[in-house]
Scaffold this active site. Structure first.
Site, PDB file in Angstrom:
ATOM      1  N   LYS A   5       0.837  -1.199   0.000  1.00 24.48           N
ATOM      2  CA  LYS A   5       0.000   0.000   0.000  1.00 24.48           C
ATOM      3  C   LYS A   5       0.877   1.256   0.000  1.00 24.48           C
ATOM      4  O   LYS A   5       0.735   2.129  -0.826  1.00 24.48           O
ATOM      5  CB  LYS A   5      -0.934  -0.002   1.215  1.00 24.48           C
TER       6      LYS A   5
ATOM      7  N   GLU B 227      10.340  -5.784   3.585  1.00 24.01           N
ATOM      8  CA  GLU B 227      10.593  -7.030   2.868  1.00 24.01           C
ATOM      9  C   GLU B 227      10.260  -6.889   1.385  1.00 24.01           C
ATOM     10  O   GLU B 227      10.982  -7.347   0.503  1.00 24.01           O
ATOM     11  CB  GLU B 227       9.738  -8.170   3.442  1.00 24.01           C
TER      12      GLU B 227
ATOM     13  N   GLY C 189      -5.193  -4.832   5.190  1.00 21.45           N
ATOM     14  CA  GLY C 189      -4.349  -5.776   4.468  1.00 21.45           C
ATOM     15  C   GLY C 189      -4.922  -7.180   4.443  1.00 21.45           C
ATOM     16  O   GLY C 189      -4.989  -7.820   3.395  1.00 21.45           O
ATOM     17  N   ARG C 190      -5.379  -7.668   5.583  1.00 26.58           N
ATOM     18  CA  ARG C 190      -5.852  -9.057   5.643  1.00 26.58           C
ATOM     19  C   ARG C 190      -7.248  -9.225   5.053  1.00 26.58           C
ATOM     20  O   ARG C 190      -7.774 -10.334   5.018  1.00 26.58           O
ATOM     21  CB  ARG C 190      -5.784  -9.574   7.073  1.00 26.58           C
TER      22      ARG C 190
ATOM     23  N   GLU D  16      -4.496 -11.944  13.628  1.00 27.13           N
ATOM     24  CA  GLU D  16      -4.147 -10.523  13.557  1.00 27.13           C
ATOM     25  C   GLU D  16      -5.367  -9.664  13.878  1.00 27.13           C
ATOM     26  O   GLU D  16      -5.235  -8.555  14.390  1.00 27.13           O
ATOM     27  CB  GLU D  16      -3.583 -10.175  12.171  1.00 27.13           C
TER      28      GLU D  16
ATOM     29  N   HIS E 220      -2.492 -38.681   9.400  1.00 28.76           N
ATOM     30  CA  HIS E 220      -1.260 -39.452   9.596  1.00 28.76           C
ATOM     31  C   HIS E 220      -0.205 -38.624  10.319  1.00 28.76           C
ATOM     32  O   HIS E 220       0.965 -38.982  10.322  1.00 28.76           O
ATOM     33  CB  HIS E 220      -0.728 -39.922   8.245  1.00 28.76           C
TER      34      HIS E 220
ATOM     35  N   LYS F 238       9.203  -4.121  14.493  1.00 25.39           N
ATOM     36  CA  LYS F 238       9.751  -3.332  13.376  1.00 25.39           C
ATOM     37  C   LYS F 238      10.731  -2.280  13.889  1.00 25.39           C
ATOM     38  O   LYS F 238      11.817  -2.112  13.339  1.00 25.39           O
ATOM     39  CB  LYS F 238       8.613  -2.613  12.639  1.00 25.39           C
TER      40      LYS F 238
END
Lengths: 550, 550
Positions: free
Chosen positions: A204, A210, A265-266, A351, A382, A510
């Site tokens: 955004k 990253e 964002g999510r 979040e 399994h 951060k």
């Protein structure tokens, strides 16, 4: 209002003590209507919630809690564009992104739908251009691969959807690079031809650490191979609101796709963040995904609480978390395509509701969002199902299963379905000591040997689950499924009275990372660090991380 | 002996009440030696456990618990080949598979090492033949792709290792098909050339439902494309003890690799189950993986408890689970290559210690194994870390990070390291209300606006984590890391006095699935089913699952 102070909360505490001694085996045996009473179909999804630790009294009480907590009012406030994200003073309108009706959606009196439709049209034009080969790379070749560079909400949603809708991926390959670990980008680039790759940089602000690191390294890789500076504009697009930064990066304005501060964002896969989806499966199918979500929105907005899928799932979650002590929630899709559904839900749920402060600024007096985890069945059977069946703590679980497969192959799908149903049945019924003893005796065991083995083969049962049936994992069904969980998370946040739409909890790390990065760059260890951080910096250096150049 | 009856257990209960009011911030401030005291290097791994809720008294008390629970004695019994898997009357000797010493390992007086070495030699010959091109497919072409068909322990270990050691994957591509969902096989086969593919069918009994369904469908796909029946023998290998079934399937005996009843599925990647690893990275590197694990075995076998990495990690887990109420444990590798490490550990830990019955056949009086979950950092930071920092429940977490990257790329690795360290620092330190208020004031906020926002930006801190530093994600370091967790799980099982090596909890679902599959085949709904199972069968039919043919 803290939910623990509501009358329904107190009633539920008392009710839990009544339900606790009951076993699901008996509840089923006693009530032939239990399945009809506790199952429901809406927006293309079928929910069986009969295998929960509930009686006929439970849901009315839970609905009273929802009512006292103002869930309906809060829902309407969200859908009406009120600024319910109160710590950031923002509206929350991912539902507008998939509004397929003609209704306007106002924010501060301004309808957002024209802007939404404008960006959808821009996405369509670009996606069709890329998919048809009308738009091409620097050397004139059509694109073959899309690489989405983003992280968190700019990664998990599109990645999960593309993985799930692989049967519709008919033109381009889709790749997702998120981790700042150089391996993620490098391992992806190995397989790509710079002449035919299209990178989408999704951030955004266009400042996500990253994402920008990966985008710059991808640009360097491209330029090294294609030579010209001008190639960047042919091989990069961006999803961002920072037109200045995208221009400085070399991306032409017509390849920059906007979204808005009322899209978290999510909750953003429905926006231009979904561009890789549109490129991968085509814009028509992307819009079918939106339509599926819209159908769930309509259901959520209009169905009474006791017949409302997201409300029911949300309330059942609160029931287990706050009245039974459940700390985690398992999501178990019986569909290999939903491999990344649990990681997606981890962000959506943890979040949104991994919060401890309520709207009044007070510490929550009860637990909020759970740890969400899971892997596809039958694989999980399994692996960790031992724990679900015989661990000391039980975990409420959602089983998700499509009636039809995209890849019908012999008896595979019947086996998949049989296993899914059998697991929820086993969790519910269990196996009594008497049943175990009879089975072992039939196998010829007796005496000490039988007595020693029997307890280990006993299953307590009475372990709750939901089963969600999709007709098939289509774009529409997937859209509906995702929206179901979005609204479930909303309902829970509304009851706990937390802000499900901020994420201040990601900020401290951060901040601190910046200082540590300075140390790593300089090859120093700041005396301000705690002894552990200092010690780890020394250990990394000893182990060969090259200061100043790693 | 139930651990809750041990004197150390009672002492730990009292000790927890002393530690509970302390904050890690203060513990660090008070003790400049804390990092040196609570960090340790062994078998190539560095562990910082200083950021745990412990004082100088805690570890001695936990070690007393280990001693009273007989951990050392049980460890020695395992390593000596005693039948510690007491419900199945089997030895537990995955350590023999990676025994690089000359010491014999007896089971019932018979040294198993000659057999282990024989199979390793067979693996080497086959792997080198395939990798060099000396062995070829039916049409004379060298193999390009290996597809492992297995599930659970026959899938998760080799898959995780191949993903992690991708930088060493120099000849063949490796694929893993596990899910009975036909999509898993079909989506894999799409990308393959039948002339150059090698399938490995991994199933000890050669009767695992999912694996045999996938193997048969893969065989049909191959025969359809290559024609000859005889092609099967050139394109299939098996890891199994059922020579009759593998022969009937069409696999020649020299392509069948054995293992033994003292190798549990979730401990089997060191056996011939690791064949896809050997094919992918070569046998020398596979043996380096074994050597790394062996180094950890030697450490585990010889180091005193208070300087023993697996013992320390195991005890810290017990500390949180039983004395602090933790229900889950997060594993957060800061390495994209460890994408599948958490799913691997889910099986290792949850299938081993998701148990409620002790060695005397009594129900455990305390909690046993946790839910294990996680995703790689930095991705997780943009997803579920909100919950770790500000959720109402905290989750103990292991951070795993390599000092050096295989893909050095600009500042990427320094950023990765900085983020990893910063997250553990943030979890430990938190941010006080006073710090938040000062920061907000510096940003120009005041009065009500400041007071309203501040609580949401506060971090309680005091949330524990371990950090494990690897020099680099090499075969040896990975072997050591996996063995560390294997032995951690062992230590915990020994303390809880459960059998970490059986998995009866997976049986009931299998039984029930058979009956439901019969219904799906016949298009019927057995009247014996509970109402939920019957209702779901009807719902699936309505939603289009074709009875008798799905």
């Amino acid at each position: 209002m803290p939910p623990t102070t509501l009358p329904a909360w107190q009633a539920l505490l008392a009710h839990q003590r009544e339900v606790a001694p009951l076993h699901l085996r008996d509840l089923f045996a006693r009530d032939p209507q239990r399945f009809d009473r506790f199952s429901l179909e809406a927006a293309g999804l079928f929910l069986d919630y009969s295998k929960n630790l509930i009686t006929a009294q439970t849901l009315p009480l839970l609905c009273r809690l929802a009512q006292e907590a103002g869930v309906t009012r809060k829902r309407d406030a969200m859908l009406a564009g009120e600024r319910i994200n109160f710590t950031e003073n923002r509206a929350v309108l991912h539902t507008a992104l998939r509004n397929r009706s003609a209704r306007p959606v106002p924010v501060d009196g301004q309808d957002v739908m024209p802007e939404v439709r404008r960006v959808l049209a821009q996405m369509r034009e670009f996606a069709e251009g890329v998919r048809s080969g009308a738009l091409r790379g620097h050397t004139g070749k059509p694109y073959t691969d899309v690489v989405n560079i983003g992280i968190g909400g700019s990664d998990l949603g599109p990645q999960m959807v593309c993985e799930a809708l692989e049967p519709y991926g008919d033109r381009l390959r889709a790749h997702f690079v998120s981790n700042v670990d150089g391996a993620h980008l490098a391992r992806t680039l190995k397989r790509l031809d710079p002449q035919t790759v299209l990178f989408i940089v999704a951030s955004k602000t266009f400042t996500t650490q990253e994402t920008l690191a990966n985008a710059r390294s991808a640009r360097a890789w491209l330029q090294e191979r294609l030579g010209a500076e001008s190639a960047v504009g042919r091989h990069f697009a961006a999803v961002s609101t920072n037109l200045q930064a995208t221009a400085a990066f070399g991306i032409p304005p017509e390849r920059v796709f906007a979204f808005w501060d009322w899209v978290g964002g999510r909750y953003s896969l429905w926006s231009a963040i979904g561009l890789p989806i549109a490129l991968y499966i085509g814009m028509d199918r992307f819009e079918a995904l939106l339509a599926g979500a819209h159908a769930m929105d309509e259901h959520f907005a209009t169905a009474p609480p006791e017949r409302n899928l997201p409300v029911i799932l949300g309330l059942l979650g609160v029931w287990y978390i706050d009245f039974w002590g459940a700390g985690s929630h398992a999501v178990l899709p019986y569909d290999q395509g939903l491999l990344r559904f649990a990681p997606y839900l981890q962000q959506l749920d943890m979040e949104s509701n991994g919060k401890r402060i309520d709207s009044a600024g007070s510490e929550a007096a009860q637990h909020t969002g759970p740890v969400v985890w899971g892997e596809p069945g039958t694989n999980g059977q399994h692996a960790f199902f031992q724990h679900l069946h015989q661990g000391t703590r039980w975990t409420p679980a959602d089983f998700i299963v499509p009636a039809r497969s995209h890849y019908p192959l012999g008896e595979h799908h019947a086996m998949l379905l049989a296993n899914c149903l059998a697991q929820t049945q086993a969790l519910m019924l269990g196996k009594t000591r008497e049943q175990v003893r009879a089975e072992l005796a039939a196998q010829g065991l007796d005496g000490d040997a039988l007595a020693r083995l029997a307890p280990h083969k006993e299953f307590p049962g009475n372990r709750p689950s939901n089963t969600i049936v999709l007709p098939q994992l289509t774009p529409a069904a997937l859209g509906s499924l995702i929206a179901l969980y979005e609204h479930k998370v909303f309902v829970q946040g509304a009851i706990w009275d937390v802000n499900s739409f901020d994420q201040w909890g990601v900020e401290l790390g951060k901040q601190l990372a910046g200082r540590i990065l300075d140390d790593l760059r300089a090859g120093t260890v700041s005396p301000a660090h705690d002894a552990s951080t200092a010690g780890l910096l020394h250990a990394l250096t000893r182990a060969g991380s090259a200061p100043g150049s790693t």
